[in-house]
Scaffold this motif. Structure first.
Motif, mmCIF file in Angstrom:
data_model
loop_
_atom_site.group_PDB
_atom_site.id
_atom_site.type_symbol
_atom_site.label_atom_id
_atom_site.label_comp_id
_atom_site.label_asym_id
_atom_site.label_seq_id
_atom_site.Cartn_x
_atom_site.Cartn_y
_atom_site.Cartn_z
ATOM 1 N N ILE A 147 0.662 -1.056 0.050
ATOM 2 C CA ILE A 147 -0.134 0.145 -0.401
ATOM 3 C C ILE A 147 0.671 0.850 -0.349
ATOM 4 O O ILE A 147 0.384 2.086 -0.771
ATOM 5 N N THR A 198 -5.406 -0.941 -5.540
ATOM 6 C CA THR A 198 -4.682 0.144 -5.214
ATOM 7 C C THR A 198 -5.233 1.655 -7.218
ATOM 8 O O THR A 198 -5.001 2.301 -6.320
ATOM 9 N N ARG A 204 -7.500 8.210 1.039
ATOM 10 C CA ARG A 204 -7.136 7.373 2.523
ATOM 11 C C ARG A 204 -8.289 6.453 2.788
ATOM 12 O O ARG A 204 -7.529 5.282 3.246
ATOM 13 N N LEU A 207 -8.060 2.800 0.914
ATOM 14 C CA LEU A 207 -7.185 1.529 1.741
ATOM 15 C C LEU A 207 -7.788 0.993 2.396
ATOM 16 O O LEU A 207 -6.614 0.158 2.593
ATOM 17 N N GLY A 260 -4.882 -1.924 6.223
ATOM 18 C CA GLY A 260 -5.774 -0.702 5.437
ATOM 19 C C GLY A 260 -6.140 0.238 6.531
ATOM 20 O O GLY A 260 -5.731 1.696 5.362
ATOM 21 N N SER A 263 -2.583 2.446 7.744
ATOM 22 C CA SER A 263 -1.958 2.454 6.513
ATOM 23 C C SER A 263 -2.126 4.005 6.521
ATOM 24 O O SER A 263 -1.946 5.147 6.097
ATOM 25 N N THR A 264 -4.184 5.129 7.003
ATOM 26 C CA THR A 264 -4.647 6.034 6.422
ATOM 27 C C THR A 264 -3.684 6.875 7.827
ATOM 28 O O THR A 264 -3.727 7.829 7.781
#
Length: 544
Positions: A147, A198, A204, A207, A260, A263-264
């Motif tokens: 990602i 992706t 965001r 994700l 996910g 990761s934001t």
């Protein structure tokens, strides 16, 4: 004949300048390569250090073997960049991010699989032993890396980067004797599947859905391996009951979604640490109402409308040559921030700005115009805009000359006074990327077309001639020497800009006059004449 010779001289100058640029690009630039080679050496040393921890009972053969694997991987990665992605060689901060992600992943895997298993408490040791390091653990690390690569680089590099990352994990596990290819391959396939989704990330929050997609892929693969059965299948030896399989599958889904979401929050940290501008950041600037854009609408509405038009032109031209259209569009949105300081001195905001400049000397007027670049940079830095946008603020004029005031100063100069051209040049630097070079051309042709074709285009070739002269002028002035754009791309940019301008200032066909128009005009004139004569007659009768 004279015109032909003049054209030949002009093209000879262009070919000479392009030849000098190509020679400069072919020459090995040690200022660029030295930090890259030092960075590769530092990465090799750090990676070897990770593999040799805890530095006890080191065997020369093992240390040499691990070192050869690391150096070979770095050399292979360098050859990959040279062959397929030479554009990334100049992205120093992005390469630092990629190297840091590899080191961090390798360190976590090594710590969990070796150091943690030896020193963990008895109650936790069963959960972190090498046998318990499930594909979900590898999947989480690879998914987070994938990602990050897709957001920071692009989707294609993310697929390739995951292979290098998986190779690093495999090297670590091979050195510890814990390499199980099926587990690693299962996690890698799940991460690769997530990266495929992706594309066209607009926020965001998507994700989390990307992570869920990778979790679904891992769950399906787990179920498929379980159905295969047999003693030779790794999963069948580990999972003995369908309920355990369901827990594994649910764990993959949970880890995918969790990575996910995580990761934001983590990616903005990496953006700040490595000073990287991602497409998601650009999208936020494009779609959000930034305070500077709102202020521009209020203080300099003409400039704001100008940027809207140029942004559209730049986006289309960037798409035509395969450049980053999003970067070009966002860069133009902020390229004229400095005009908000003195908006009344710019024609698009104040049609009578010439009256203001007539009260000033040409040099003072030039200083006011020049200052909008430095003012724009200061405003961008104060607002903490991405540094990449500064290339558009400084590069859309580069080091070009403000010809109007330069020529005016020469006309007003007294005998013996010398007017230096450098005093009327923008400070630069010149455009550093293709997107800012395209923006520079689009900015000039939009402003020129607005003043020259306000009443329409008299001939269809007028727009093409104007755009062509603008591009040739910048090439001869050396404005594109540092951005890497070539003449074939400039030809495509020219065609695209001509089409965009033609849609706004199209050639207007003269419509034939209405045959009844003259008759109606004569009838109206006759009626008015009759009414005037009747009024005069009545006036004479009343005065008798």
């Amino acid at each position: 004949m004279a015109l032909t010779e003049l054209q030949e001289q002009k093209y000879a100058i262009i070919e000479q300048r392009l030849g000098e640029t190509e020679h400069a690009q072919a020459k090995l630039d040690w200022e660029v390569w030295t930090p890259r080679l030092i960075g590769a050496l530092v990465f090799c040393l750090l990676m070897i250090g990770v593999l040799l921890v805890p530095f006890r009972n080191l065997q020369p053969g093992v240390a040499a073997g691990k070192s050869m694997l690391v150096v070979g991987g770095v050399v292979l990665y360098g050859m990959y960049l040279l062959r397929f992605r030479p554009d990334l060689l100049r992205e120093r901060r992005k390469q630092m991010f990629f190297g840091a992600s590899i080191l961090l992943t390798a360190s976590i895997v090594y710590t969990i699989s070796v150091v943690g298993a030896e020193q963990a408490p008895e109650l936790l040791r069963s959960n972190i032993t090498p046998e318990a390091v499930t594909p979900a653990f590898f999947f989480g690390l690879l998914l987070l890396s994938g990602i990050g690569y897709a957001v920071v680089f692009d989707q294609r590099f993310a697929l390739d980067g995951l292979l290098f990352n998986a190779g690093a994990i495999g090297t670590v596990l091979l050195g510890t004797g814990q390499l199980q290819p099926v587990r690693l391959a299962l996690a890698l396939i799940g991460a690769l599947t997530a990266v495929l989704f992706t594309r066209n990330l607009r926020s965001r929050y998507r994700l989390a859905l990307v992570g869920m997609t990778g979790g679904v892929a891992v769950s399906v693969l787990l179920f498929a391996l379980y159905l295969l059965g047999g003693d030779s299948v790794w999963l069948t030896r580990v999972v003995g009951h369908p309920m355990e399989l369901l827990l594994w599958m649910a764990g993959a889904l949970v880890i995918g979604a969790a990575v996910g979401v995580f990761s934001t929050f983590l990616l903005p940290v990496f953006e700040r640490v490595f000073n990287i501008t991602t497409d998601l950041r650009l999208i936020e600037l494009l779609e959000g109402e930034h305070p500077l854009i709102t202020l521009m609408q209020q203080r300099a509405p003409g400039t704001w409308q100008h940027t809207q038009n140029v942004a559209t032109f730049t986006k289309r031209a960037c798409e035509a040559i395969g450049a980053n259209a999003l970067l070009g569009e966002v860069g133009i949105k902020f390229h004229d921030l400095g005009k908000m300081v003195r908006p009344e001195y710019f024609t698009e905001n104040e049609p009578d700005s010439k009256l203001l400049h007539d009260r000033l000397s040409p040099m003072m007027s030039a200083l006011i115009i020049l200052s909008h670049v430095s003012d724009g940079v200061l405003m961008a830095r104060k607002a903490k805009l991405p540094r990449v946008l500064e290339d558009f603020i400084t590069g859309h004029h580069g080091t070009s000359v403000i010809k109007y005031f330069y020529y005016k100063a020469k006309e007003n100069a007294v005998e013996g006074e010398k007017i230096e051209e450098g005093q009327f040049r923008y400070p630069g630097p010149k455009p550093q990327c293709r997107e800012s070079a395209i923006a520079a051309v689009a900015d000039q042709v939009e402003a020129t077309a607005r003043s020259r074709f306000a009443g329409g285009v008299s001939h269809p070739d007028d727009i093409r001639d104007m755009v062509h002269q603008a591009i040739i002028g910048k090439v001869l002035d050396g404005q594109f020497d540092e951005c890497g754009i070539n003449m074939s791309e400039l030809k495509i940019v020219e065609d695209t800009l001509v089409k965009s301008l033609a849609g706004m200032y199209h050639h207007r066909v003269k419509y034939p006059d209405d045959p009844e128009k003259q008759k109606r005009k004569q009838a109206v004139e006759a009626r008015e004449k009759y009414r005037n004569e009747l009024a005069k007659r009545r006036e004479r009768i009343l005065t008798q």
